[in-house]
Design a protein around this motif. Structure first.
Motif, PDB file in Angstrom:
ATOM      1  N   GLN A 317       0.827  -1.203   0.000  1.00  0.00           N
ATOM      2  CA  GLN A 317       0.000   0.000   0.000  1.00  0.00           C
ATOM      3  C   GLN A 317       0.866   1.260   0.000  1.00  0.00           C
ATOM      4  N   ILE A 318       1.941   1.239   0.752  1.00  0.00           N
ATOM      5  CA  ILE A 318       2.870   2.369   0.772  1.00  0.00           C
ATOM      6  C   ILE A 318       3.420   2.613  -0.630  1.00  0.00           C
ATOM      7  N   GLU A 319       3.814   1.549  -1.307  1.00  0.00           N
ATOM      8  CA  GLU A 319       4.380   1.692  -2.652  1.00  0.00           C
ATOM      9  C   GLU A 319       3.361   2.290  -3.620  1.00  0.00           C
ATOM     10  N   PHE A 320       2.124   1.790  -3.572  1.00  0.00           N
ATOM     11  CA  PHE A 320       1.085   2.335  -4.444  1.00  0.00           C
ATOM     12  C   PHE A 320       0.808   3.797  -4.114  1.00  0.00           C
ATOM     13  N   ALA A 321       0.749   4.133  -2.829  1.00  0.00           N
ATOM     14  CA  ALA A 321       0.510   5.520  -2.437  1.00  0.00           C
ATOM     15  C   ALA A 321       1.618   6.432  -2.972  1.00  0.00           C
ATOM     16  N   ASN A 322       2.860   5.963  -2.931  1.00  0.00           N
ATOM     17  CA  ASN A 322       3.963   6.754  -3.455  1.00  0.00           C
ATOM     18  C   ASN A 322       3.870   6.921  -4.966  1.00  0.00           C
ATOM     19  N   LEU A 323       3.491   5.857  -5.656  1.00  0.00           N
ATOM     20  CA  LEU A 323       3.352   5.921  -7.112  1.00  0.00           C
ATOM     21  C   LEU A 323       2.226   6.862  -7.530  1.00  0.00           C
ATOM     22  N   LEU A 324       1.122   6.827  -6.787  1.00  0.00           N
ATOM     23  CA  LEU A 324      -0.086   7.527  -7.214  1.00  0.00           C
ATOM     24  C   LEU A 324      -0.166   8.970  -6.747  1.00  0.00           C
ATOM     25  N   PHE A 325       0.346   9.265  -5.556  1.00  0.00           N
ATOM     26  CA  PHE A 325       0.007  10.537  -4.924  1.00  0.00           C
ATOM     27  C   PHE A 325       1.183  11.452  -4.607  1.00  0.00           C
ATOM     28  N   THR A 326       2.392  11.062  -4.962  1.00  0.00           N
ATOM     29  CA  THR A 326       3.533  11.934  -4.703  1.00  0.00           C
ATOM     30  C   THR A 326       3.367  13.258  -5.454  1.00  0.00           C
ATOM     31  N   ASP A 327       3.547  14.360  -4.731  1.00  0.00           N
ATOM     32  CA  ASP A 327       3.612  15.664  -5.385  1.00  0.00           C
ATOM     33  C   ASP A 327       4.903  16.311  -4.896  1.00  0.00           C
ATOM     34  N   PHE A 328       4.857  17.405  -4.150  1.00  0.00           N
ATOM     35  CA  PHE A 328       6.082  17.882  -3.505  1.00  0.00           C
ATOM     36  C   PHE A 328       6.326  17.145  -2.200  1.00  0.00           C
ATOM     37  N   LYS A 329       5.334  16.380  -1.748  1.00  0.00           N
ATOM     38  CA  LYS A 329       5.497  15.449  -0.631  1.00  0.00           C
ATOM     39  C   LYS A 329       5.575  14.023  -1.172  1.00  0.00           C
ATOM     40  N   GLU A 330       6.203  13.127  -0.393  1.00  0.00           N
ATOM     41  CA  GLU A 330       6.107  11.714  -0.727  1.00  0.00           C
ATOM     42  C   GLU A 330       4.636  11.302  -0.661  1.00  0.00           C
ATOM     43  N   GLY A 331       4.234  10.388  -1.544  1.00  0.00           N
ATOM     44  CA  GLY A 331       2.825  10.019  -1.623  1.00  0.00           C
ATOM     45  C   GLY A 331       2.238   9.537  -0.313  1.00  0.00           C
ATOM     46  N   TRP A 332       3.013   8.820   0.480  1.00  0.00           N
ATOM     47  CA  TRP A 332       2.483   8.276   1.729  1.00  0.00           C
ATOM     48  C   TRP A 332       2.246   9.375   2.763  1.00  0.00           C
ATOM     49  N   LYS A 333       2.841  10.555   2.568  1.00  0.00           N
ATOM     50  CA  LYS A 333       2.656  11.673   3.500  1.00  0.00           C
ATOM     51  C   LYS A 333       1.520  12.609   3.092  1.00  0.00           C
ATOM     52  N   THR A 334       0.904  12.374   1.947  1.00  0.00           N
ATOM     53  CA  THR A 334      -0.220  13.206   1.526  1.00  0.00           C
ATOM     54  C   THR A 334      -1.508  12.711   2.181  1.00  0.00           C
ATOM     55  N   ASP A 335      -2.537  13.561   2.207  1.00  0.00           N
ATOM     56  CA  ASP A 335      -3.830  13.148   2.765  1.00  0.00           C
ATOM     57  C   ASP A 335      -4.421  11.982   1.976  1.00  0.00           C
ATOM     58  N   LYS A 336      -4.321  12.052   0.655  1.00  0.00           N
ATOM     59  CA  LYS A 336      -4.837  10.950  -0.159  1.00  0.00           C
ATOM     60  C   LYS A 336      -4.077   9.669   0.126  1.00  0.00           C
ATOM     61  N   GLY A 337      -2.751   9.781   0.221  1.00  0.00           N
ATOM     62  CA  GLY A 337      -1.947   8.592   0.494  1.00  0.00           C
ATOM     63  C   GLY A 337      -2.286   7.968   1.823  1.00  0.00           C
ATOM     64  N   MET A 338      -2.491   8.794   2.852  1.00  0.00           N
ATOM     65  CA  MET A 338      -2.851   8.287   4.181  1.00  0.00           C
ATOM     66  C   MET A 338      -4.160   7.499   4.132  1.00  0.00           C
ATOM     67  N   VAL A 339      -5.195   8.075   3.505  1.00  0.00           N
ATOM     68  CA  VAL A 339      -6.494   7.393   3.421  1.00  0.00           C
ATOM     69  C   VAL A 339      -6.372   6.123   2.594  1.00  0.00           C
ATOM     70  N   TYR A 340      -5.636   6.188   1.502  1.00  0.00           N
ATOM     71  CA  TYR A 340      -5.456   5.021   0.622  1.00  0.00           C
ATOM     72  C   TYR A 340      -4.778   3.875   1.362  1.00  0.00           C
ATOM     73  N   ILE A 341      -3.752   4.194   2.152  1.00  0.00           N
ATOM     74  CA  ILE A 341      -3.006   3.161   2.873  1.00  0.00           C
ATOM     75  C   ILE A 341      -3.888   2.449   3.890  1.00  0.00           C
ATOM     76  N   VAL A 342      -4.623   3.213   4.668  1.00  0.00           N
ATOM     77  CA  VAL A 342      -5.416   2.625   5.757  1.00  0.00           C
ATOM     78  C   VAL A 342      -6.721   2.021   5.255  1.00  0.00           C
ATOM     79  N   MET A 343      -7.408   2.711   4.359  1.00  0.00           N
ATOM     80  CA  MET A 343      -8.731   2.283   3.910  1.00  0.00           C
ATOM     81  C   MET A 343      -8.702   1.405   2.671  1.00  0.00           C
ATOM     82  N   GLY A 344      -7.596   1.439   1.930  1.00  0.00           N
ATOM     83  CA  GLY A 344      -7.533   0.716   0.672  1.00  0.00           C
ATOM     84  C   GLY A 344      -8.002   1.579  -0.480  1.00  0.00           C
TER      85      GLY A 344
END
Length: 411
Positions: A317-344
């Motif tokens: 999930q971390i890897e997908f969040a990084n691929l999908l949601f990275t902007d000037f932040k790492e994807g896992w640190k974005t709001d979208k990445g956080m929800v994606y990781i926990v909720m799927g």
């Protein structure tokens, strides 16, 4: 329908995969774009606009080949320039893309390049790319505002891989090179930002997020276009042809293992979403991070086999969040990445001009959970969103964390 019109319809369908009513009675706002974030997507879509004049753009429409050895004939492809998120998509705006329109067919991409001119009298102009997988009927979409109240200016400079394909990732690994090209002249100016960002607050935390009081920026000066440029520092870069412009091209630079996790210290940071405060503090203070993490996973799941499964899924999930949601932040640190990781991955995704809504849950409206991400105007990216936080999320959030900790997550 007379015989000549029927024959024309059949020929269009056979040779171009043309579906004249594909968007009938549908608006951009009504399209479900959940396949954009699916872990099982067969293709990935991107539009990279480069502004060539006040109302002219070169659109690099790129389709990443995620599945192995895909066939172009499997997909029906089209694009359109729209005036609104809410109005039904006019059929006469839909332009079919076929094999004759291909600019490049590489190992990783199908590339279409089109010159478009937007209507200067309209407040909003949106480019929409659509791909239909004819095997399952799956619809993939990608859109970007060419002109709207949420866009300052688009970049007049583009970044490209060595093979000439426009750079379509959200990040580049530290030390890798890109080739830059512009329509404003041979010189391109670079600014570098070494800023690191904190982990976002959970969805039920309504206090304001911490905002840096000062933003460090390092002027990297000018460099020539069409010469490989190495991006050597961790953080993000901002490229412009004219430093008085309001827009530019932002590229995030990451460590060499990204989108995967690099080391034990980073792993400790990342497990914060499913940890208690005490657990996370103990991990941060541990001298031997590997040993502490081993004990953490076993202690949390009470079963070594379950622990292995949770570790595998969580960091996937971390890897997908990084691929999908990275902007000037790492994807896992974005709001979208956080929800994606926990909720799927969300079951439904809908865009309006001012927001993006993710829906999870069952068939009935009463059983659905919606996360709304508000769009924020940002000079670095036209795709910046922040979560509308609410204490009402607490029950579903804790339930999802409990499922992770017991190994019962299922995406």
């Amino acid at each position: 329908m007379n015989r000549s019109k029927l024959l024309l319809f059949v020929l269009l369908f056979i040779f171009f995969g043309f579906q004249p009513n594909a968007f009938a009675q549908r608006s951009l706002e009504s399209l479900d774009q959940s396949l954009r974030y699916s872990r099982y997507a067969r293709v990935g879509l991107k539009i990279i606009p480069i502004q060539t004049d006040d109302s002219k753009f070169t659109l690099h429409m790129q389709i990443e080949k995620i599945e192995e050895n895909p066939s172009l004939t499997t997909f029906n492809m089209s694009y359109a320039i729209l005036d609104s998120y809410t109005e039904n998509i006019p059929e006469d705006r839909i332009v079919i893309l076929g094999a004759n329109d291909l600019n490049m067919d590489t190992e990783r991409h199908w590339v279409f390049q089109k010159e478009v001119e937007i209507d200067p009298t309209k407040e909003t102009q949106i480019a929409l790319l659509s791909v239909l997988d004819t095997r399952q009927g799956d619809e993939y979409f990608y859109h970007i505002d060419l002109k709207s109240s949420y866009v300052y200016e688009h970049a007049k400079v583009g970044a490209f891989y060595a093979n000439g394909v426009a750079f379509d990732q959200n990040y580049i690994n530290q030390g890798q090179s890109l080739i830059f090209d512009s329509f404003d002249g041979p010189g391109i100016h670079a600014f570098y930002y070494p800023l690191k960002f904190p982990v976002p607050y959970p969805p039920m935390e309504t206090r304001p997020a911490n905002v840096p009081k000062e933003l460090e920026v390092i002027d990297k000066g000018d460099f020539l276009e069409n010469v490989p440029k190495s991006l050597d520092d961790l953080g993000y870069y901002f490229f412009q042809t004219d430093t008085s412009d309001l827009g530019g091209l932002m590229i995030k630079t990451t460590h060499d293992a990204f989108p995967k996790v690099k080391d034990w210290d980073e792993m400790v940071d990342i497990v914060t979403y499913i940890s208690t405060r005490r657990e996370h503090e103990e991990l941060l203070q541990a001298e031997d991070k590997k040993k502490a993490l081993d004990e953490y996973w076993i202690g949390m799941t009470r079963n070594p086999d379950t622990a292995k499964e949770v570790i595998r899924e969580y960091f996937r999930q971390i890897e997908f969040a990084n691929l999908l949601f990275t902007d000037f932040k790492e994807g896992w640190k974005t709001d979208k990445g956080m929800v994606y990781i926990v909720m799927g991955p969300p079951n439904e995704v809908n865009f309006s001009q001012d927001r993006e809504v993710w829906t999870y849950g069952g068939m009935g409206e009463s059983s659905k959970i919606k996360f709304t991400f508000a769009r924020i105007k940002n000079v670095l990216t036209p795709h910046y969103y922040t979560l509308n936080r609410s204490r009402a999320y607490q029950p579903v959030w804790f339930k999802s964390i409990s499922q992770w900790r017991s190994g019962r997550m299922a995406f």
